[in-house]
Design a protein around this motif. Structure first.
Motif, PDB file in Angstrom:
ATOM      1  N   VAL A  55       0.971  -0.940  -0.456  1.00 12.75           N
ATOM      2  CA  VAL A  55      -0.178  -0.171  -0.555  1.00 12.75           C
ATOM      3  C   VAL A  55       1.060   1.194  -0.090  1.00 12.75           C
ATOM      4  O   VAL A  55       2.124   1.399   0.896  1.00 12.75           O
ATOM      5  N   VAL A  56       0.774   2.220  -1.442  1.00 13.06           N
ATOM      6  CA  VAL A  56       1.472   3.751  -0.925  1.00 13.06           C
ATOM      7  C   VAL A  56       0.532   4.840  -0.799  1.00 13.06           C
ATOM      8  O   VAL A  56       1.339   5.570  -0.378  1.00 13.06           O
ATOM      9  N   ALA A  57      -0.721   4.752  -0.888  1.00 11.61           N
ATOM     10  CA  ALA A  57      -1.212   5.475  -0.058  1.00 11.61           C
ATOM     11  C   ALA A  57      -2.687   5.203   0.005  1.00 11.61           C
ATOM     12  O   ALA A  57      -3.979   4.218  -0.192  1.00 11.61           O
ATOM     13  N   GLY A  58      -3.430   5.585   0.885  1.00 12.54           N
ATOM     14  CA  GLY A  58      -4.901   6.126   2.088  1.00 12.54           C
ATOM     15  C   GLY A  58      -4.691   4.753   2.117  1.00 12.54           C
ATOM     16  O   GLY A  58      -3.678   4.629   2.956  1.00 12.54           O
ATOM     17  N   GLN A  59      -6.273   4.166   2.484  1.00 14.80           N
ATOM     18  CA  GLN A  59      -6.311   3.154   4.023  1.00 14.80           C
ATOM     19  C   GLN A  59      -7.696   2.297   3.207  1.00 14.80           C
ATOM     20  O   GLN A  59      -8.451   3.205   2.299  1.00 14.80           O
ATOM     21  N   GLY A  60      -7.814   1.426   3.599  1.00 22.16           N
ATOM     22  CA  GLY A  60      -8.842   0.159   3.706  1.00 22.16           C
ATOM     23  C   GLY A  60      -8.516  -0.865   4.377  1.00 22.16           C
ATOM     24  O   GLY A  60      -8.084  -0.888   5.461  1.00 22.16           O
ATOM     25  N   LEU A  61      -9.137  -1.827   4.410  1.00 23.24           N
ATOM     26  CA  LEU A  61      -9.939  -3.127   5.133  1.00 23.24           C
ATOM     27  C   LEU A  61      -9.319  -3.984   3.603  1.00 23.24           C
ATOM     28  O   LEU A  61     -10.586  -4.425   2.526  1.00 23.24           O
ATOM     29  N   VAL A  62      -8.772  -5.256   4.297  1.00 26.81           N
ATOM     30  CA  VAL A  62      -8.457  -6.410   3.608  1.00 26.81           C
ATOM     31  C   VAL A  62      -8.693  -7.590   4.276  1.00 26.81           C
ATOM     32  O   VAL A  62      -8.846  -7.673   5.341  1.00 26.81           O
ATOM     33  N   THR A  63      -9.922  -8.403   2.722  1.00 25.44           N
ATOM     34  CA  THR A  63      -9.632  -9.990   3.626  1.00 25.44           C
ATOM     35  C   THR A  63      -9.019 -10.693   2.768  1.00 25.44           C
ATOM     36  O   THR A  63      -9.379 -10.665   1.462  1.00 25.44           O
ATOM     37  N   ILE A  64      -8.429 -11.663   3.493  1.00 24.12           N
ATOM     38  CA  ILE A  64      -8.241 -13.197   2.504  1.00 24.12           C
ATOM     39  C   ILE A  64      -7.902 -13.811   3.734  1.00 24.12           C
ATOM     40  O   ILE A  64      -8.188 -13.816   5.481  1.00 24.12           O
ATOM     41  N   GLY A  65      -9.574 -14.711   3.306  1.00 20.58           N
ATOM     42  CA  GLY A  65      -9.024 -16.442   3.842  1.00 20.58           C
ATOM     43  C   GLY A  65     -10.837 -16.360   4.704  1.00 20.58           C
ATOM     44  O   GLY A  65     -11.262 -14.651   4.538  1.00 20.58           O
ATOM     45  N   GLY A  66     -10.873 -15.962   6.198  1.00 21.70           N
ATOM     46  CA  GLY A  66     -11.360 -15.390   7.248  1.00 21.70           C
ATOM     47  C   GLY A  66     -11.189 -14.547   7.872  1.00 21.70           C
ATOM     48  O   GLY A  66     -11.445 -14.402   8.495  1.00 21.70           O
ATOM     49  N   ASP A  67      -9.984 -13.496   7.355  1.00 26.75           N
ATOM     50  CA  ASP A  67      -8.938 -13.106   7.566  1.00 26.75           C
ATOM     51  C   ASP A  67      -9.558 -11.735   7.608  1.00 26.75           C
ATOM     52  O   ASP A  67      -9.372 -10.917   6.437  1.00 26.75           O
ATOM     53  N   GLU A  68     -10.091 -10.818   8.405  1.00 25.76           N
ATOM     54  CA  GLU A  68      -9.907  -9.153   7.706  1.00 25.76           C
ATOM     55  C   GLU A  68      -8.971  -8.291   8.271  1.00 25.76           C
ATOM     56  O   GLU A  68      -8.851  -8.216  10.120  1.00 25.76           O
ATOM     57  N   PHE A  69      -8.528  -7.006   7.890  1.00 25.62           N
ATOM     58  CA  PHE A  69      -7.279  -6.419   8.497  1.00 25.62           C
ATOM     59  C   PHE A  69      -7.362  -4.747   8.096  1.00 25.62           C
ATOM     60  O   PHE A  69      -7.419  -4.937   6.898  1.00 25.62           O
ATOM     61  N   ARG A  70      -6.774  -3.787   8.971  1.00 21.85           N
ATOM     62  CA  ARG A  70      -7.051  -2.509   8.236  1.00 21.85           C
ATOM     63  C   ARG A  70      -5.457  -2.691   7.821  1.00 21.85           C
ATOM     64  O   ARG A  70      -4.562  -2.632   8.043  1.00 21.85           O
ATOM     65  N   SER A  76       2.139  -4.141   3.625  1.00 20.48           N
ATOM     66  CA  SER A  76       1.794  -5.202   2.831  1.00 20.48           C
ATOM     67  C   SER A  76       1.479  -6.039   2.848  1.00 20.48           C
ATOM     68  O   SER A  76       0.765  -6.227   4.307  1.00 20.48           O
ATOM     69  N   VAL A  77       0.839  -6.969   2.132  1.00 18.49           N
ATOM     70  CA  VAL A  77      -0.060  -7.906   1.675  1.00 18.49           C
ATOM     71  C   VAL A  77       0.272  -9.494   1.476  1.00 18.49           C
ATOM     72  O   VAL A  77       0.689  -8.396   0.130  1.00 18.49           O
ATOM     73  N   PHE A  78       0.141 -10.415   1.311  1.00 16.19           N
ATOM     74  CA  PHE A  78       0.658 -11.910   0.810  1.00 16.19           C
ATOM     75  C   PHE A  78      -0.859 -12.085   0.802  1.00 16.19           C
ATOM     76  O   PHE A  78      -1.274 -12.619   1.566  1.00 16.19           O
ATOM     77  N   VAL A  79      -0.979 -12.631  -0.994  1.00 18.18           N
ATOM     78  CA  VAL A  79      -2.183 -13.236  -0.429  1.00 18.18           C
ATOM     79  C   VAL A  79      -1.591 -14.976  -1.709  1.00 18.18           C
ATOM     80  O   VAL A  79      -1.404 -14.397  -2.587  1.00 18.18           O
ATOM     81  N   PRO A  80      -1.998 -15.182  -1.086  1.00 22.81           N
ATOM     82  CA  PRO A  80      -2.221 -16.494  -1.294  1.00 22.81           C
ATOM     83  C   PRO A  80      -2.589 -17.219  -2.487  1.00 22.81           C
ATOM     84  O   PRO A  80      -3.811 -17.208  -2.799  1.00 22.81           O
ATOM     85  N   ARG A  86     -10.044  -9.411  -0.788  1.00 21.41           N
ATOM     86  CA  ARG A  86     -10.896  -8.735  -1.604  1.00 21.41           C
ATOM     87  C   ARG A  86     -10.637  -7.357  -0.839  1.00 21.41           C
ATOM     88  O   ARG A  86     -10.333  -7.230   0.458  1.00 21.41           O
ATOM     89  N   VAL A  87     -10.364  -6.256  -1.875  1.00 22.76           N
ATOM     90  CA  VAL A  87      -9.630  -4.902  -0.721  1.00 22.76           C
ATOM     91  C   VAL A  87     -11.122  -4.412  -0.514  1.00 22.76           C
ATOM     92  O   VAL A  87     -12.023  -3.727  -2.063  1.00 22.76           O
ATOM     93  N   PHE A  88     -11.807  -3.447   0.297  1.00 28.14           N
ATOM     94  CA  PHE A  88     -12.423  -2.203   0.422  1.00 28.14           C
ATOM     95  C   PHE A  88     -12.009  -0.691   0.764  1.00 28.14           C
ATOM     96  O   PHE A  88     -10.581  -0.980   1.665  1.00 28.14           O
ATOM     97  N   ASN A  89     -11.826  -0.160   0.052  1.00 28.55           N
ATOM     98  CA  ASN A  89     -11.369   1.616  -0.043  1.00 28.55           C
ATOM     99  C   ASN A  89     -12.473   1.847   1.249  1.00 28.55           C
ATOM    100  O   ASN A  89     -13.664   2.580   0.743  1.00 28.55           O
ATOM    101  N   ASP A  90     -12.576   1.811   2.453  1.00 22.62           N
ATOM    102  CA  ASP A  90     -13.667   2.927   3.170  1.00 22.62           C
ATOM    103  C   ASP A  90     -13.343   3.923   3.827  1.00 22.62           C
ATOM    104  O   ASP A  90     -14.035   4.563   4.942  1.00 22.62           O
TER     105      ASP A  90
END
Length: 121
Positions: A55-70, A76-80, A86-90
């Motif tokens: 992530v280089v700018a902004g903020q959001g909520l990421v869902t990977i499998g059953g986990d959600e985090f800001r 940085s985020v790894f998606v197997p 999913r990524v949500f720009n809230d």
């Protein structure tokens, strides 16, 4: 089916924002992805590729499998591969991240949508 479908300079506008290919070859693709405020990408997975997001700018909520985090700038985020994500720009500003795709098939037809706000499933 070709292994590789992206080319540097290629870009696309989506209902949620846009993406632009910064670089690519048969082993990887690097995209700049921008998600507009209040928008989210489909809940999806990929059969043939994994993704690493910085992530280089902004903020959001990421869902990977059953986990959600800001996330926000410098996260940085790894998606197997084969894991729903999913990524949500809230936030109120665009959420921008750099995505590196690695896998044995790097193409738009490797998106399996499970849920989509824009009826593309």
């Amino acid at each position: 089916m070709d292994n590789f479908d992206y080319h540097a300079g290629e870009a696309d506008t989506r209902p949620w924002g846009n993406w632009h290919v910064l670089g690519s070859d048969n082993a990887f693709v690097v995209k700049r992805i921008e998600i507009a405020a209040g928008q989210r990408v489909s809940l999806q997975y990929h059969e043939h590729r994994s993704e690493h997001w910085v992530v280089v700018a902004g903020q959001g909520l990421v869902t990977i499998g059953g986990d959600e985090f800001r996330v926000s700038a410098r996260h940085s985020v790894f998606v197997p591969r084969q894991i729903p994500h999913r990524v949500f720009n809230d936030g109120k500003e665009p959420l921008i991240f750099i995505e590196v795709q690695i896998g044995d098939h790097l193409a738009e037809d490797d998106i399996v949508r499970l849920e989509d706000d824009y009826r593309r499933c």
